[in-house]
Design an enzyme around this catalytic site. Structure first.
Site, PDB file in Angstrom:
ATOM      1  N   ARG A  25       0.728  -1.544  -0.452  1.00 57.13           N
ATOM      2  CA  ARG A  25      -0.024  -0.189   0.006  1.00 57.13           C
ATOM      3  C   ARG A  25       0.694   1.485   0.133  1.00 57.13           C
ATOM      4  NH1 ARG A  25      -1.251   2.035   4.631  1.00 57.13           N
ATOM      5  NH2 ARG A  25      -0.430   0.248   7.237  1.00 57.13           N
ATOM      6  N   ILE A  27       3.289   4.468  -0.839  1.00 58.44           N
ATOM      7  CA  ILE A  27       4.724   4.832  -1.281  1.00 58.44           C
ATOM      8  C   ILE A  27       5.211   3.653  -1.903  1.00 58.44           C
ATOM      9  CG2 ILE A  27       6.669   5.316  -1.622  1.00 58.44           C
ATOM     10  CD1 ILE A  27       5.791   7.675   0.043  1.00 58.44           C
ATOM     11  N   ASP A  73       7.854  -8.900   9.792  1.00 61.85           N
ATOM     12  CA  ASP A  73       8.230  -7.316  10.685  1.00 61.85           C
ATOM     13  C   ASP A  73       9.632  -7.129   9.862  1.00 61.85           C
ATOM     14  OD1 ASP A  73       8.486  -5.653  12.554  1.00 61.85           O
ATOM     15  OD2 ASP A  73       7.226  -5.997  13.966  1.00 61.85           O
ATOM     16  N   VAL A  74       9.896  -5.842   9.861  1.00 61.75           N
ATOM     17  CA  VAL A  74      11.429  -5.893   9.154  1.00 61.75           C
ATOM     18  C   VAL A  74      12.043  -5.377  11.010  1.00 61.75           C
ATOM     19  CG1 VAL A  74      10.592  -5.090   7.042  1.00 61.75           C
ATOM     20  CG2 VAL A  74      10.658  -3.654   8.681  1.00 61.75           C
ATOM     21  N   ASN A 100      11.207   0.019   2.270  1.00 58.79           N
ATOM     22  CA  ASN A 100      10.423   1.801   2.165  1.00 58.79           C
ATOM     23  C   ASN A 100       9.626   1.821   3.607  1.00 58.79           C
ATOM     24  OD1 ASN A 100       7.726   2.851   1.301  1.00 58.79           O
ATOM     25  ND2 ASN A 100       7.008   1.144   1.453  1.00 58.79           N
ATOM     26  N   TYR A 167      10.808  10.701  13.946  1.00 58.41           N
ATOM     27  CA  TYR A 167      10.356  10.517  13.025  1.00 58.41           C
ATOM     28  C   TYR A 167      11.985  10.861  12.091  1.00 58.41           C
ATOM     29  CZ  TYR A 167       8.740   9.678   8.276  1.00 58.41           C
ATOM     30  OH  TYR A 167       8.410   9.701   6.804  1.00 58.41           O
TER      31      TYR A 167
HETATM   32  P1  NAP Z   1       1.950   4.012   4.846  1.00 51.88           P
HETATM   33  O1  NAP Z   1       0.803   4.164   3.677  1.00 51.88           O
HETATM   34  O2  NAP Z   1       1.452   4.258   6.567  1.00 51.88           O
HETATM   35  O3  NAP Z   1       2.659   2.219   4.699  1.00 51.88           O
HETATM   36  C1  NAP Z   1       3.502   2.056   4.920  1.00 51.88           C
HETATM   37  C2  NAP Z   1       4.110   0.923   5.144  1.00 51.88           C
HETATM   38  O4  NAP Z   1       4.894   0.449   5.606  1.00 51.88           O
HETATM   39  C3  NAP Z   1       2.750  -0.421   4.807  1.00 51.88           C
HETATM   40  O5  NAP Z   1       2.747  -0.825   4.190  1.00 51.88           O
HETATM   41  C4  NAP Z   1       3.146  -0.991   6.228  1.00 51.88           C
HETATM   42  O6  NAP Z   1       2.655  -2.767   6.123  1.00 51.88           O
HETATM   43  C5  NAP Z   1       4.780  -1.022   6.299  1.00 51.88           C
HETATM   44  N1  NAP Z   1       5.541  -0.922   8.088  1.00 51.88           N
HETATM   45  C6  NAP Z   1       4.978  -0.881   8.405  1.00 51.88           C
HETATM   46  N2  NAP Z   1       6.309  -1.118   9.809  1.00 51.88           N
HETATM   47  C7  NAP Z   1       5.774  -2.339   9.160  1.00 51.88           C
HETATM   48  C8  NAP Z   1       6.790  -3.127  10.598  1.00 51.88           C
HETATM   49  N3  NAP Z   1       7.557  -3.059  11.338  1.00 51.88           N
HETATM   50  N4  NAP Z   1       7.124  -4.103   9.270  1.00 51.88           N
HETATM   51  C9  NAP Z   1       7.281  -4.416   7.999  1.00 51.88           C
HETATM   52  N5  NAP Z   1       6.393  -3.210   7.480  1.00 51.88           N
HETATM   53  C10 NAP Z   1       5.882  -2.389   7.913  1.00 51.88           C
HETATM   54  O7  NAP Z   1       2.833   4.879   4.884  1.00 51.88           O
HETATM   55  P2  NAP Z   1       4.184   5.630   3.382  1.00 51.88           P
HETATM   56  O8  NAP Z   1       3.167   6.948   3.597  1.00 51.88           O
HETATM   57  O9  NAP Z   1       3.170   4.970   1.836  1.00 51.88           O
HETATM   58  O10 NAP Z   1       5.532   5.862   3.325  1.00 51.88           O
HETATM   59  C11 NAP Z   1       5.978   4.360   3.376  1.00 51.88           C
HETATM   60  C12 NAP Z   1       7.687   5.191   3.442  1.00 51.88           C
HETATM   61  O11 NAP Z   1       7.778   6.334   2.656  1.00 51.88           O
HETATM   62  C13 NAP Z   1       8.136   5.178   4.880  1.00 51.88           C
HETATM   63  O12 NAP Z   1       8.965   4.937   5.026  1.00 51.88           O
HETATM   64  C14 NAP Z   1       7.639   6.830   5.146  1.00 51.88           C
HETATM   65  O13 NAP Z   1       8.716   7.277   6.048  1.00 51.88           O
HETATM   66  C15 NAP Z   1       8.213   7.162   4.033  1.00 51.88           C
HETATM   67  N6  NAP Z   1       7.682   8.685   3.580  1.00 51.88           N
HETATM   68  C16 NAP Z   1       6.406   9.057   3.153  1.00 51.88           C
HETATM   69  C17 NAP Z   1       6.142  10.477   2.957  1.00 51.88           C
HETATM   70  C18 NAP Z   1       4.886  11.182   3.331  1.00 51.88           C
HETATM   71  O14 NAP Z   1       4.211  11.813   2.295  1.00 51.88           O
HETATM   72  N7  NAP Z   1       3.680   9.884   2.623  1.00 51.88           N
HETATM   73  C19 NAP Z   1       7.067  11.213   3.059  1.00 51.88           C
HETATM   74  C20 NAP Z   1       8.164  10.985   2.961  1.00 51.88           C
HETATM   75  C21 NAP Z   1       8.058   9.489   3.255  1.00 51.88           C
HETATM   76  P3  NAP Z   1       1.481  -2.857   6.756  1.00 51.88           P
HETATM   77  O15 NAP Z   1       0.587  -2.338   5.428  1.00 51.88           O
HETATM   78  O16 NAP Z   1       1.202  -4.137   5.979  1.00 51.88           O
HETATM   79  O17 NAP Z   1       1.021  -2.807   7.803  1.00 51.88           O
END
Ligand code: NAP
Length: 264
Positions: A25, A27, A73-74, A100, A167
């Protein structure tokens, strides 16, 4: 060797073996789809429900290929070792790792809870370390690989007005870990780069958009010189570039995709 390449296949990933954490899901899903669209087989790693990831890889495999979904779980060494063993048993190699998976626990520093701080570091930093070590072992053995860590603009600046120091610190650590890994593993022909996204619309950010639209308008969008937040699709090109031979002389780079937010 100038002029020796077939530039029409510069971004081609046919048959390459890729692992994307948090790949079902947000990014991570877009990154998985982009790698699969260039021909890679993708191991979509999820922490929670496998169902969505299994649907996603069924789509990838519809026209052939060997993508699969796996739960891990990473932040848990045992899970990561099991995942690496599955990758080795199934593919015998790993060409691309996209770290990611990431979490955010917002809160001001003055009374920030230590358990939240540790949880953030455990997923965002230790998760990258553990995955890189486990998959890196395969890459070291084969003498090639590309690791792409998802950092953040929050690893470069204190983005305001929300307070989420844990963060920010974790993402700065991801950027430095990227540079350390790039330096240590260049001798194994493993490239290690990061993508630092700006504000991207996902489940991580949509609550804020819903509850505080004025913050998004006045700070997030207006902060970027392009005057908007980004979409997950707008990170796809960066991951394909960094995964592919198109970036063969690029390592230790923090590739910013933020609509110009960190320019001023
Ligand atoms: P998101 O929609 O909340 O998705 C996070 C993903 O990480 C989910 O697929 C979740 O898996 C997985 N995850 C979380 N904890 C985990 C663990 N312990 N082990 C394995 N998987 C785990 O977040 P996103 O916005 O797509 O963000 C993805 C990345 O981009 C993150 O590193 C975030 O910090 C970075 N980022 C995001 C933004 C933004 O504006 N959205 C900006 C800069 C950087 P489940 O679905 O199985 O829970």
């Amino acid at each position: 060797m100038a002029g020796s390449r077939d530039y029409t296949r510069l971004f081609d990933l046919t048959g390459r073996k890729a692992i994307v954490t948090g790949g079902s899901r947000g990014i991570g899903r877009a990154l998985s789809e982009a790698l699969a669209a260039q021909g890679a087989n993708v191991a979509v790693v999820v922490r929670s429900s496998l169902d969505i990831a299994e649907d996603l890889v069924a789509g990838f495999n519809a026209s052939g290929g060997d993508s699969f979904a796996i739960q891990a779980d990473v932040s848990q060494p045992g899970d990561v070792e099991r995942l690496a063993a599955e990758v080795e048993a199934r593919w015998g190699r790993a060409d691309i790792l996209v770290n990611n998976a990431g979490i955010i626990h917002p809160g001001p520093i003055d009374d920030y809870r230590l358990d939240l701080w540790r949880d953030t570091m455990s997923v965002n930093v230790e998760g990258v370390l553990l995955m890189s070590q486990a998959i890196g072992r395969l890459m070291i053995r084969q003498g090639s690989g590309s690791i792409i860590n998802i950092g953040s603009m929050s690893g470069r600046i204190v983005n305001w007005p929300f307070r989420h120091a844990a963060y920010n610190v974790s993402k700065a650590a991801v950027h430095m870990l990227t540079k350390c890994l790039a330096t240590e593993w260049a001798e194994h022909k493993i490239r290690v780069n990061a993508i630092a996204p700006g504000y991207i619309l996902t489940e991580l950010t949509e609550d804020v958009l819903r509850d505080n639209p004025e913050v998004v308008r006045d700070h997030w969008a207006k902060g970027a010189v392009m005057d908007r937040i980004g979409t997950v699709d707008e990170l796809a090109g960066a991951v394909v570039y960094l995964a592919s031979d198109a970036s063969s002389f690029t390592t230790g780079e923090i590739h910013t995709v933020d609509g110009g937010l960190t320019l001023r």
